[in-house]
Design a protein around this motif. Structure first.
Motif, PDB file in Angstrom:
ATOM      1  N   ASN A  66       0.818  -1.207   0.000  1.00  0.00           N
ATOM      2  CA  ASN A  66       0.000   0.000   0.000  1.00  0.00           C
ATOM      3  C   ASN A  66       0.856   1.264   0.000  1.00  0.00           C
ATOM      4  N   ARG A  67       1.969   1.245   0.750  1.00  0.00           N
ATOM      5  CA  ARG A  67       2.869   2.398   0.742  1.00  0.00           C
ATOM      6  C   ARG A  67       3.455   2.606  -0.648  1.00  0.00           C
ATOM      7  N   ALA A  68       3.730   1.512  -1.342  1.00  0.00           N
ATOM      8  CA  ALA A  68       4.237   1.617  -2.709  1.00  0.00           C
ATOM      9  C   ALA A  68       3.185   2.228  -3.628  1.00  0.00           C
ATOM     10  N   CYS A  69       1.894   1.922  -3.380  1.00  0.00           N
ATOM     11  CA  CYS A  69       0.826   2.539  -4.177  1.00  0.00           C
ATOM     12  C   CYS A  69       0.846   4.057  -4.001  1.00  0.00           C
ATOM     13  N   TRP A  70       0.984   4.520  -2.752  1.00  0.00           N
ATOM     14  CA  TRP A  70       1.014   5.961  -2.490  1.00  0.00           C
ATOM     15  C   TRP A  70       2.200   6.628  -3.169  1.00  0.00           C
ATOM     16  N   MET A  71       3.363   5.967  -3.095  1.00  0.00           N
ATOM     17  CA  MET A  71       4.591   6.611  -3.549  1.00  0.00           C
ATOM     18  C   MET A  71       4.831   6.488  -5.047  1.00  0.00           C
ATOM     19  N   THR A  72       4.066   5.610  -5.721  1.00  0.00           N
ATOM     20  CA  THR A  72       4.236   5.447  -7.164  1.00  0.00           C
ATOM     21  C   THR A  72       3.009   5.854  -7.971  1.00  0.00           C
ATOM     22  N   GLY A  73       1.823   5.853  -7.345  1.00  0.00           N
ATOM     23  CA  GLY A  73       0.593   6.109  -8.080  1.00  0.00           C
ATOM     24  C   GLY A  73       0.119   4.907  -8.870  1.00  0.00           C
ATOM     25  N   ASN A  78       0.815  -3.598 -10.447  1.00  0.00           N
ATOM     26  CA  ASN A  78       1.646  -2.930 -11.449  1.00  0.00           C
ATOM     27  C   ASN A  78       3.013  -2.512 -10.912  1.00  0.00           C
ATOM     28  N   HIS A  79       3.085  -2.085  -9.642  1.00  0.00           N
ATOM     29  CA  HIS A  79       4.411  -1.717  -9.129  1.00  0.00           C
ATOM     30  C   HIS A  79       5.206  -2.927  -8.648  1.00  0.00           C
ATOM     31  N   GLY A  80       4.552  -4.069  -8.412  1.00  0.00           N
ATOM     32  CA  GLY A  80       5.274  -5.302  -8.149  1.00  0.00           C
ATOM     33  C   GLY A  80       5.616  -5.579  -6.705  1.00  0.00           C
ATOM     34  N   VAL A  81       5.269  -4.680  -5.779  1.00  0.00           N
ATOM     35  CA  VAL A  81       5.508  -4.942  -4.355  1.00  0.00           C
ATOM     36  C   VAL A  81       4.249  -5.619  -3.816  1.00  0.00           C
ATOM     37  N   LEU A  82       4.288  -6.924  -3.693  1.00  0.00           N
ATOM     38  CA  LEU A  82       3.080  -7.703  -3.399  1.00  0.00           C
ATOM     39  C   LEU A  82       2.992  -8.173  -1.952  1.00  0.00           C
ATOM     40  N   LYS A  83       4.068  -8.079  -1.197  1.00  0.00           N
ATOM     41  CA  LYS A  83       4.045  -8.479   0.213  1.00  0.00           C
ATOM     42  C   LYS A  83       5.120  -7.702   0.961  1.00  0.00           C
ATOM     43  N   THR A  87      10.119  -7.421  -1.866  1.00  0.00           N
ATOM     44  CA  THR A  87      10.579  -6.719  -3.050  1.00  0.00           C
ATOM     45  C   THR A  87      10.629  -5.223  -2.769  1.00  0.00           C
ATOM     46  N   ALA A  88      11.727  -4.586  -3.122  1.00  0.00           N
ATOM     47  CA  ALA A  88      11.833  -3.140  -2.968  1.00  0.00           C
ATOM     48  C   ALA A  88      11.119  -2.443  -4.123  1.00  0.00           C
ATOM     49  N   VAL A  89      10.577  -1.274  -3.848  1.00  0.00           N
ATOM     50  CA  VAL A  89      10.007  -0.471  -4.914  1.00  0.00           C
ATOM     51  C   VAL A  89      11.121  -0.068  -5.873  1.00  0.00           C
ATOM     52  N   ARG A  90      10.832   0.050  -7.150  1.00  0.00           N
ATOM     53  CA  ARG A  90      11.861   0.412  -8.120  1.00  0.00           C
ATOM     54  C   ARG A  90      12.026   1.928  -8.172  1.00  0.00           C
ATOM     55  N   PRO A  91      13.255   2.428  -8.155  1.00  0.00           N
ATOM     56  CA  PRO A  91      13.492   3.881  -8.095  1.00  0.00           C
ATOM     57  C   PRO A  91      12.780   4.668  -9.189  1.00  0.00           C
ATOM     58  N   GLU A  92      12.742   4.128 -10.390  1.00  0.00           N
ATOM     59  CA  GLU A  92      12.134   4.863 -11.503  1.00  0.00           C
ATOM     60  C   GLU A  92      10.623   4.985 -11.368  1.00  0.00           C
ATOM     61  N   GLN A  93      10.016   4.219 -10.455  1.00  0.00           N
ATOM     62  CA  GLN A  93       8.569   4.290 -10.253  1.00  0.00           C
ATOM     63  C   GLN A  93       8.165   5.419  -9.308  1.00  0.00           C
ATOM     64  N   LEU A  94       9.082   5.894  -8.482  1.00  0.00           N
ATOM     65  CA  LEU A  94       8.737   6.838  -7.431  1.00  0.00           C
ATOM     66  C   LEU A  94       8.337   8.193  -8.002  1.00  0.00           C
ATOM     67  N   GLU A 115      12.134  -0.837   1.334  1.00  0.00           N
ATOM     68  CA  GLU A 115      13.468  -1.247   0.926  1.00  0.00           C
ATOM     69  C   GLU A 115      13.596  -2.749   0.724  1.00  0.00           C
ATOM     70  N   GLY A 116      12.467  -3.462   0.687  1.00  0.00           N
ATOM     71  CA  GLY A 116      12.506  -4.903   0.468  1.00  0.00           C
ATOM     72  C   GLY A 116      13.177  -5.620   1.611  1.00  0.00           C
ATOM     73  N   LYS A 117      14.121  -6.501   1.315  1.00  0.00           N
ATOM     74  CA  LYS A 117      14.800  -7.290   2.332  1.00  0.00           C
ATOM     75  C   LYS A 117      15.978  -6.552   2.955  1.00  0.00           C
ATOM     76  N   TYR A 118      16.236  -5.345   2.503  1.00  0.00           N
ATOM     77  CA  TYR A 118      17.383  -4.598   2.997  1.00  0.00           C
ATOM     78  C   TYR A 118      17.197  -4.266   4.472  1.00  0.00           C
ATOM     79  N   SER A 119      18.254  -4.374   5.267  1.00  0.00           N
ATOM     80  CA  SER A 119      18.165  -4.167   6.709  1.00  0.00           C
ATOM     81  C   SER A 119      17.843  -2.723   7.056  1.00  0.00           C
ATOM     82  N   ARG A 120      16.865  -2.535   7.977  1.00  0.00           N
ATOM     83  CA  ARG A 120      16.533  -1.180   8.419  1.00  0.00           C
ATOM     84  C   ARG A 120      17.550  -0.629   9.412  1.00  0.00           C
ATOM     85  N   ASN A 121      18.506  -1.488   9.836  1.00  0.00           N
ATOM     86  CA  ASN A 121      19.573  -1.024  10.718  1.00  0.00           C
ATOM     87  C   ASN A 121      20.709  -0.380   9.931  1.00  0.00           C
ATOM     88  N   GLU A 122      20.588  -0.370   8.634  1.00  0.00           N
ATOM     89  CA  GLU A 122      21.597   0.226   7.764  1.00  0.00           C
ATOM     90  C   GLU A 122      20.936   1.295   6.899  1.00  0.00           C
TER      91      GLU A 122
END
Length: 245
Positions: A66-73, A78-83, A87-94, A115-122
């Motif tokens: 849902n956050r990806a929907c807000w940030m990409t429209g 279509n944006h591919g972030v399904l769970k 999967t991270a949102v793609r930069p060109e979609q933002l 950020e997908g699987k990327y650690s939030r501690n980094e």
């Protein structure tokens, strides 16, 4: 050139854009809706001078999609972030890229969770934050822990109520002298509940009122909990029960 002058004049007429979002704050839990026994005087004043969408519905009831929907429209299919956290949102979609190219100063403050699987501690990967002139991403669901990714550097500012800290940062950004308009996302983590493993950790959440049976399930500063001390269980709107298949 005349074209350049016209473009500059157009930029000068453009409005600042402030997009404020919260996490798991349902429509009923706003005072102006007059549906729940909720006191939200600031939100009520904001709503009185705003256009409100009384029938808006989230396209998907899961955080990252849902956050990806807000940030990409885009819809989630279509944006591919399904769970969450896969999967991270793609930069060109933002959509922020459109504001950046149009000459806006850009900022993101608060919860990101794209950020997908990327650690939030980094730090968030640079490709995802490159179009934000000011980047100040919080750690998720640590509502009293002030740990942030500040333009690619992790910072710890101790303890405090995240929304208050983030509003201060937003005001600092808005007060900066600039000739061009700004686009800023202010993304609050609360009132996301804290009943999932790890999210209700007392190290981050010193209150206890909202975790009682029938409560809204997250901790808040004492001054925000105080007006609701006399609520009875029957005063609180029941959540929809989970459907098991």
């Amino acid at each position: 050139s005349a074209a350049d002058g016209s473009a500059a004049h157009a930029v000068g007429r453009r409005k600042n854009v402030l997009f404020v979002m919260t996490d798991q704050w349902r429509y009923h839990a706003q005072g102006f809706a007059k549906l729940d026994p909720i006191q939200t005087p600031v939100i009520d004043r904001f709503a009185a001078n705003s256009f409100t969408f009384h029938n808006a519905i989230a396209s998907t009831p899961v955080c990252c999609p849902n956050r990806a929907c807000w940030m990409t429209g885009l819809y989630h299919q279509n944006h591919g972030v399904l769970k969450n956290e896969e999967t991270a949102v793609r930069p060109e979609q933002l959509l922020v890229g459109n504001f950046k190219r149009a000459g806006y100063s850009t900022a993101y403050i608060g919860k990101w969770h794209l950020e997908g699987k990327y650690s939030r501690n980094e730090p968030t990967p640079e490709c995802l934050r490159k179009d934000f002139d000011f980047w100040y991403r919080s750690k998720n669901h640590t509502h009293f822990g002030l740990e942030y990714d500040h333009d690619g550097v992790m910072e710890n500012h101790g303890r405090g109520w995240q929304p208050a800290h983030e509003v201060d940062k937003a005001i600092e950004f808005m007060k900066q002298p600039r000739e061009n308009p700004f686009f800023m996302v202010l993304s609050f983590g609360p009132p996301h509940n804290g009943v999932y493993p790890g999210f209700g950790d007392k190290r981050h959440t010193p209150g206890d009122f909202s975790h009682r049976k029938g409560g809204y399930g997250y901790y808040a500063p004492e001054e925000f909990e105080a007006p609701f001390r006399n609520l009875k269980e029957e005063d609180i709107r029941q959540n929809i029960r989970p459907v098991r298949v």
